[in-house]
Design an enzyme around this catalytic site. Structure first.
Site, PDB file in Angstrom:
ATOM      1  N   GLU A 226     -52.064  21.022   2.040  1.00 30.00           N
ATOM      2  CA  GLU A 226     -50.791  20.944   1.326  1.00 30.00           C
ATOM      3  C   GLU A 226     -50.904  19.860   0.267  1.00 30.00           C
ATOM      4  O   GLU A 226     -51.562  18.841   0.474  1.00 30.00           O
ATOM      5  CB  GLU A 226     -49.630  20.612   2.275  1.00 30.00           C
ATOM      6  CG  GLU A 226     -48.295  20.485   1.531  1.00 30.00           C
ATOM      7  CD  GLU A 226     -47.086  20.415   2.449  1.00 30.00           C
ATOM      8  OE1 GLU A 226     -45.957  20.486   1.939  1.00 30.00           O
ATOM      9  OE2 GLU A 226     -47.274  20.278   3.671  1.00 30.00           O
TER      10      GLU A 226
ATOM     11  N   CYS B 280     -44.016  22.031   3.446  1.00 26.15           N
ATOM     12  CA  CYS B 280     -42.633  21.873   2.992  1.00 26.15           C
ATOM     13  C   CYS B 280     -42.436  22.302   1.550  1.00 26.15           C
ATOM     14  O   CYS B 280     -41.355  22.743   1.177  1.00 26.15           O
ATOM     15  CB  CYS B 280     -42.197  20.423   3.178  1.00 26.15           C
ATOM     16  SG  CYS B 280     -41.895  19.966   4.898  1.00 26.15           S
TER      17      CYS B 280
ATOM     18  N   ASN C 245     -41.937  28.454   6.534  1.00 26.51           N
ATOM     19  CA  ASN C 245     -42.497  27.229   7.109  1.00 26.51           C
ATOM     20  C   ASN C 245     -41.365  26.384   7.681  1.00 26.51           C
ATOM     21  O   ASN C 245     -40.490  25.927   6.940  1.00 26.51           O
ATOM     22  CB  ASN C 245     -43.235  26.435   6.027  1.00 26.51           C
ATOM     23  CG  ASN C 245     -43.715  25.087   6.523  1.00 26.51           C
ATOM     24  OD1 ASN C 245     -44.739  24.997   7.199  1.00 26.51           O
ATOM     25  ND2 ASN C 245     -42.987  24.024   6.204  1.00 26.51           N
ATOM     26  N   GLU C 246     -41.342  26.222   8.982  1.00 24.60           N
ATOM     27  CA  GLU C 246     -40.437  25.287   9.668  1.00 24.60           C
ATOM     28  C   GLU C 246     -38.959  25.507   9.342  1.00 24.60           C
ATOM     29  O   GLU C 246     -38.197  24.559   9.167  1.00 24.60           O
ATOM     30  CB  GLU C 246     -40.820  23.843   9.335  1.00 24.60           C
ATOM     31  CG  GLU C 246     -42.172  23.454   9.859  1.00 24.60           C
ATOM     32  CD  GLU C 246     -42.502  21.995   9.593  1.00 24.60           C
ATOM     33  OE1 GLU C 246     -41.638  21.262   9.081  1.00 24.60           O
ATOM     34  OE2 GLU C 246     -43.630  21.589   9.911  1.00 24.60           O
TER      35      GLU C 246
END
Length: 856
Positions: free
Chosen positions: A66, A275, A406-407
């Site tokens: 990332e 994120c 994602n999350e």
């Protein structure tokens, strides 16, 4: 990764207390190893060669990349010029301007002005800003006016004898042309290479190139582009690229970083996040949203680099997209890894909790995902396959897996939108595995609901993420033992123990033995994050650290490398004896804290289980009984209450009482005054790094939880969605009995938990390497006591008398740095191996023992 709490950087402060928090009789202490080695503990390790365990796939371990900690620009992406296209802006970071990393310069009496503009003369619609130099024609023939770039970290790093390719897009209104002088020099002005002297001609954008060969080695280099004459000169995309990139790729990867990643032999590469994938606007890059932070969308990142968008990175800086989807796919291929892209699901995560309800926007993102598959796998006759071929790769990249989202913190909204992606992909590309996820933590309401929906909807694979204390990893080796063998498989996409010391690596290694033992459930796993620039750290711990010239693997890098290069093909069932446990009640003092919030506390009482009052404070006589930590908030007594007034300060804990307290009730009256969150009430406090606290209104006042801190690392014991109202006084009671805790809010039971998991320091797994015929015995001894172990390979085993040994061992507080690598593999050969033999595993060690078959 969850953005629930900022992570300290680059290495969390000194660890305090025992790794196992008193749960083990032979717990290690902080600091250096004891002078007198303790008496070894006796263990047994029995291998059952008559049974077969699960197969371990070639993709068991991989890497997650990332763009965090400046992992791309100034990191893996080899470009040496910072802000090369003058696109930095306050939307990226409040301190940025279009000339960030640039300074104006003049020689020989030249004068002029330098200004970043966005006008009709721009290079293209996606590369909107450029530098306009107004040259006044002053000074002599050699007079030059221009700009100097500082690069990243301390400057531009160059090595003597190496070549560096320069390029710039330019245009001029001077009919005679505008002479340029391009110099590479040290911060002191000392030349590092012979200058380039191109002449810009014509008022249309043209690319000018040249090569600089370094005469000396420097880490504080500067690049100056200056012009002579009179008129308006426009510059954009000023680039300096090392010729020696990984595998010699143009627009490629920084060699030393790429080589360290390749040395792990990863089975997959998950990219580009994280994120930054699912946060920000999901709209396309077009007017009127040029300056908005957008989620990472793959079509922004391909094509000629001068035509790619830039974006405000979620982690607080500008990202150029010079390292884009084509480069990710190519890098995965170069290191032999399966590409695993992540696309936005239109439900935000990482502290943002919004779901996009625009059906047309959802349809576009689904279409973009199908186009991505075509870009990766389509024939050159297809639209997006042709785009891939134009960029230099006519052959398909062989995409097989793709993650959506994602999350996400809103599991129902997420799975509703995931259904649209799955339906479209499965209809057109049934060969592609679509991966879902279970939110930002290892437990809790979001996690449970996401897994429930995964099972109901028949998802093939679920991406789990968690960052926890070393104790959590030692306590949860059996986490996947009870998972449904016929349900969705697990992709452990992000995990790490919260620090970069060897004690963290020991805990991770112990946990990884459980991952391998459950390889039929956990099919893929990757430590995270991968990279960290020492000058730009948003998150720690990290696997590989670097500055502008050097890179080094953390102790966890050495651990991951050992597992990733010695995985084996199948598990051979084995058992080991356990470490004797000495248990006791939860003990400790009490504490009050806040996080980016002002709160008031009053009427604090501690009463023993038999009714004796141990402590009482209504603050009528001040706060003299409380211990405040320097620099942690502003505490005062106001109106008979103890108040923390700083709404920016994080973790402002004050403590009181006796660390020996146990079996008590803590009563507190708490009121949030202002700020982002609620309040934190601590119990079982040994020190500021070892305690429990009830985090009411945490994570931006979106949920509440009890967290256990061990040596600064946290794990969640219980949570729910409670939020805290500003101005309302809450009666809080925490009841501690032995290792059981019950929590009451305004007289109603909020929840309870029992903290009785054992942090077992001795763990093992055995695998078989089919290519060599060797058994790989992997043993983690995460304690200060040597483990004298009787190894039984089973009756009739044909065992070679010698075995290859690889060991990581050292001080549990050891940290690998640029200058020192105290934790590195030690290789040797041991003799006397037989069907049964005894081997002593060192304290604080990770051991891989490769045992071959006897040939005669």
């Amino acid at each position: 990764m969850p953005r629930t709490r900022p992570r300290p950087a680059p290495v969390v402060g000194l660890l305090a207390g025992a790794l196992l928090a008193g749960a083990l009789a032979a717990a290690p202490t902080s600091g250096a190893l004891a002078a007198d080695p303790p008496t070894p503990s006796d263990y047994t390790l029995t291998v059952d060669r008559t049974r077969t365990g699960p197969e371990i796939g070639e993709r068991m371990y991989g890497v997650f990349y990332e763009d965090i900690n400046r992992a791309a620009d100034g990191g893996l992406y080899a470009e040496l010029v910072q802000n090369r296209s003058f696109e930095y802006a306050p939307v990226d970071n409040p301190s940025y301007t279009g000339l960030t990393a640039w300074t104006e310069t003049a020689t020989g009496g030249a004068t002029g002005t330098a200004r970043v503009v966005d006008d009709e003369h721009r290079l293209n619609e996606r590369n909107r800003n450029h530098l306009r130099l107004e040259l006044h024609g002053t000074g002599g023939a050699d007079a030059r006016h221009g700009v100097t770039n500082t690069g990243y970290n301390s400057g531009i790093a160059v090595e003597r004898g190496e070549r560096y390719d320069f390029s710039v897009w330019a245009r001029t209104d001077s009919r005679r042309g505008t002479p340029l002088t391009v110099t590479l020099h040290d911060v002191s002005g000392e030349p590092l290479a012979a200058p380039l002297r191109p002449t810009v001609r014509g008022d249309r954008w043209t690319k000018y190139t040249g090569t600089l060969t370094a005469r000396a080695t420097s880490t504080t280099g500067r690049l100056t582009v200056a012009a002579g004459g009179f008129g308006t000169l426009r510059l954009d995309m000023v680039s300096l690229f090392p010729r020696d990139t990984y595998k010699g790729r143009p627009n490629g990867m920084r060699k030393d970083l790429a080589e360290k990643i390749a040395a792990l032999k990863p089975g997959f590469l998950r990219f580009p996040g994280g994120c930054l994938v699912n946060t920000g606007s999901h709209e396309a890059y077009e007017a009127p949203n040029w300056e908005r932070r957008r989620s990472y969308q793959w079509k922004d990142t391909i094509g000629p680099v001068e035509e790619r968008a830039t974006n405000a990175n979620f982690w607080g800086y500008n990202q150029s997209y010079g390292l884009g989807y084509y480069e990710y796919f190519r890098f995965a291929e170069d290191i032999g890894a399966m590409p695993l892209p992540v696309v936005p699901a239109l439900v935000t995560g990482c502290g943002e909790n919004e779901a996009t309800d625009d059906p047309e926007l959802l349809r576009r993102h689904v279409r973009d995902t199908l186009d991505l598959i075509e870009f990766a796998n389509g024939p050159v006759t297809s639209e997006w396959g042709a785009r891939r071929a134009e960029m230099g790769h006519p052959e398909p990249f062989g995409l097989t897996h793709l993650a959506v989202g994602n999350e996400e913190n809103l599991p129902d909204a997420y799975y509703e939108r995931l259904a649209a992606f799955r339906e479209a992909v499965e209809a057109e590309h049934p060969e592609i595995t679509v991966i879902a996820n279970s939110g930002p933590d290892d437990t809790g309401a979001t996690f449970d609901r996401a897994w429930e929906l995964a099972r109901e909807t028949g998802v093939e694979m679920v991406d789990e993420h968690y960052y926890n204390s070393p104790s959590w990893f030692l306590e949860n080796n059996e986490r996947y033992d009870s998972y449904d063998r016929f349900g969705p498989k697990v992709f452990l996409g992000e995990y790490a123990s919260q620090d970069n010391r060897f004690r963290n690596s020991l805990a991770e290694a112990a946990f990884m033995t459980g991952l391998e033992r459950n390889a039929d459930v956990v099919e893929m796993a990757s430590y995270a994050p991968l990279l960290a620039n020492t000058d730009s750290v948003q998150w720690s711990p990290d696997l590989i650290w670097f500055d502008n010239a050097r890179s080094w693997g953390s102790t966890s890098y050495e651990t991951q490398k050992l597992f990733m290069t010695n995985t084996g093909d199948e598990v051979v069932p084995s058992t080991a004896s356990a470490t004797p446990v000495v248990s006791g009640p939860i003990t400790g003092a009490i504490g009050l804290s806040t996080w980016a919030t002002s709160a008031a506390y009053d009427d604090v009482r501690v009463v023993s289980a038999d009714g004796e009052e141990l402590f009482a404070d209504d603050f009528s006589s001040g706060a003299g009984r409380w211990t405040e930590a320097a620099g942690r908030g502003t505490w005062t007594v106001e109106g008979g209450a103890y108040v923390q007034t700083d709404t920016a300060a994080e973790n402002t804990m004050v403590t009181a009482g006796d660390p020996a307290w146990h079996d008590y009730d803590l009563h507190v009256r708490a009121t949030k005054r202002e700020g982002r969150e609620g309040f934190l009430i601590a119990f079982g406090v040994k020190d500021t790094g070892n305690h429990y606290w009830w985090n009411l209104g945490g994570w931006g006042n979106t949920r509440s939880a009890v967290e256990k801190a061990t040596d600064g690392g946290k794990q969640t014991m219980i949570e729910d969605g409670t939020v805290i109202e500003t101005g309302r006084a809450y009666d809080v009671r925490i009841e501690v009995r032995g290792r059981q805790v019950a929590l009451y809010l305004d007289g109603e039971k909020w929840g309870s938990f029992t903290d009785d998991k054992v942090a077992e320091p001795f763990r093992q797994v055995v695998t078989r390497d089919e290519a060599t015929g060797e058994l790989i015995v992997k043993v983690v001894n995460a304690q200060r006591t040597p483990a004298r172990t009787r190894v039984d390979l089973g009756e009739g085993a044909k065992v070679a008398p010698t075995a290859r040994l690889t060991v990581l061992t050292g001080d549990p507080d050891a940290v690998n740095t640029a200058d020192e690598r105290p934790i590195r593999p030690e290789r040797s050969v041991i003799r006397g191996v037989d069907t049964t033999f005894t081997h002593t595993f060192p304290p604080h060690s990770i051991t891989f023992l490769r045992i071959g078959e006897r040939t005669s």
